[in-house]
Write a protein that holds these residues in place. Structure first.
Motif, short mmCIF file in Angstrom:
data_model
loop_
_atom_site.label_atom_id
_atom_site.label_comp_id
_atom_site.label_asym_id
_atom_site.label_seq_id
_atom_site.Cartn_x
_atom_site.Cartn_y
_atom_site.Cartn_z
N UNK A 157 0.94 -1.24 -0.07
CA UNK A 157 -0.10 -0.06 -0.04
C UNK A 157 0.77 1.29 0.06
N UNK A 158 0.22 2.57 -0.55
CA UNK A 158 1.07 3.63 -0.75
C UNK A 158 2.00 4.20 0.80
N UNK A 159 1.11 3.98 1.82
CA UNK A 159 1.45 4.11 3.04
C UNK A 159 2.33 3.13 3.92
N UNK A 160 2.49 1.88 3.37
CA UNK A 160 3.24 1.16 3.81
C UNK A 160 4.72 1.44 4.03
N UNK A 161 5.50 0.85 5.04
CA UNK A 161 6.88 0.97 5.10
C UNK A 161 7.55 0.41 4.12
N UNK A 162 7.01 -0.61 3.38
CA UNK A 162 7.64 -1.18 2.27
C UNK A 162 7.03 -0.58 1.01
N UNK A 163 6.79 0.54 0.92
CA UNK A 163 6.42 1.22 -0.37
C UNK A 163 7.80 1.14 -1.22
N UNK A 164 7.13 1.32 -2.63
CA UNK A 164 8.30 1.25 -3.93
C UNK A 164 8.15 2.31 -4.58
N UNK A 165 9.15 2.66 -5.17
CA UNK A 165 8.98 3.96 -6.10
C UNK A 165 8.49 3.36 -7.47
N UNK A 166 8.01 4.13 -8.41
CA UNK A 166 7.55 3.69 -9.68
C UNK A 166 8.80 3.42 -10.59
N UNK A 167 8.46 2.42 -11.55
CA UNK A 167 9.67 1.91 -12.33
C UNK A 167 10.16 2.99 -13.27
N UNK A 168 11.39 2.90 -13.74
CA UNK A 168 12.03 3.78 -14.65
C UNK A 168 11.13 4.03 -15.88
N UNK A 169 10.29 2.88 -16.23
CA UNK A 169 9.55 3.21 -17.34
C UNK A 169 8.35 3.82 -17.11
N UNK A 170 8.02 4.25 -15.91
CA UNK A 170 6.94 5.10 -15.42
C UNK A 170 5.68 4.54 -14.97
N UNK A 171 5.93 3.20 -15.01
CA UNK A 171 4.78 2.30 -14.40
C UNK A 171 4.60 2.41 -12.87
N UNK A 172 3.68 2.48 -12.33
CA UNK A 172 3.52 2.27 -10.83
C UNK A 172 3.16 0.77 -10.46
N UNK B 65 15.79 -5.63 2.08
CA UNK B 65 17.05 -5.55 0.84
C UNK B 65 16.55 -5.28 -0.32
N UNK B 66 15.63 -5.88 -0.81
CA UNK B 66 15.31 -5.73 -2.22
C UNK B 66 14.64 -4.28 -2.38
N UNK B 67 13.92 -3.99 -1.54
CA UNK B 67 13.15 -2.61 -1.28
C UNK B 67 14.18 -1.28 -1.65
N UNK B 68 15.30 -1.73 -0.68
CA UNK B 68 16.36 -0.49 -0.73
C UNK B 68 17.05 -0.61 -2.08
N UNK B 69 17.15 -1.99 -2.54
CA UNK B 69 17.95 -1.95 -4.03
C UNK B 69 17.05 -1.31 -4.95
N UNK B 70 15.73 -1.66 -5.25
CA UNK B 70 14.86 -1.03 -6.12
C UNK B 70 14.83 0.21 -5.75
N UNK B 71 14.53 0.81 -4.67
CA UNK B 71 14.42 2.23 -4.54
C UNK B 71 15.54 3.07 -4.82
N UNK B 72 16.79 2.64 -4.76
CA UNK B 72 18.14 3.18 -5.01
C UNK B 72 17.96 3.31 -6.69
N UNK B 73 17.87 2.29 -7.24
CA UNK B 73 18.02 2.18 -8.65
C UNK B 73 17.22 3.07 -9.43
N UNK B 74 15.99 3.45 -8.98
CA UNK B 74 14.89 4.14 -9.76
C UNK B 74 14.94 5.52 -9.25
#
Length: 65
Positions: free
Chosen positions: A7-22, A56-65
């Motif tokens: 969910x958007x207010x979760x501590x595990x939220x993810x940034x949108x992809x580089x392609x623009x998709x959420x 760990x994957x959350x941090x990796x994803x959010x740093x890369x995008x």
């Protein structure tokens, strides 16, 4: 393999992809000894490597995008 869209207010939220998709989700796989995780964009298919910890994957994803 299971998918979880945080969910958007979760501590595990993810940034949108580089392609623009959420439409970005966590994928998990239950192995014989542990569960592993990765993040995947459902629109373009880009994903992280598998890790033992969802944070760990959350941090990796959010740093890369």
């Amino acid at each position: 393999m299971d998918e979880l869209k945080p969910s958007p207010d979760s501590q595990f939220r993810l940034r949108p992809c580089k392609c623009g998709s959420e439409d970005v989700v966590y994928e998990s796989y239950q192995g014989p000894d542990s569960t592993i995780y990765r993040v995947k964009c459902r629109s373009c298919g880009i994903r992280t490597f598998w890790r033992l910890c969802r944070h760990d994957v959350q941090v990796l994803w959010n740093r890369e995008v």
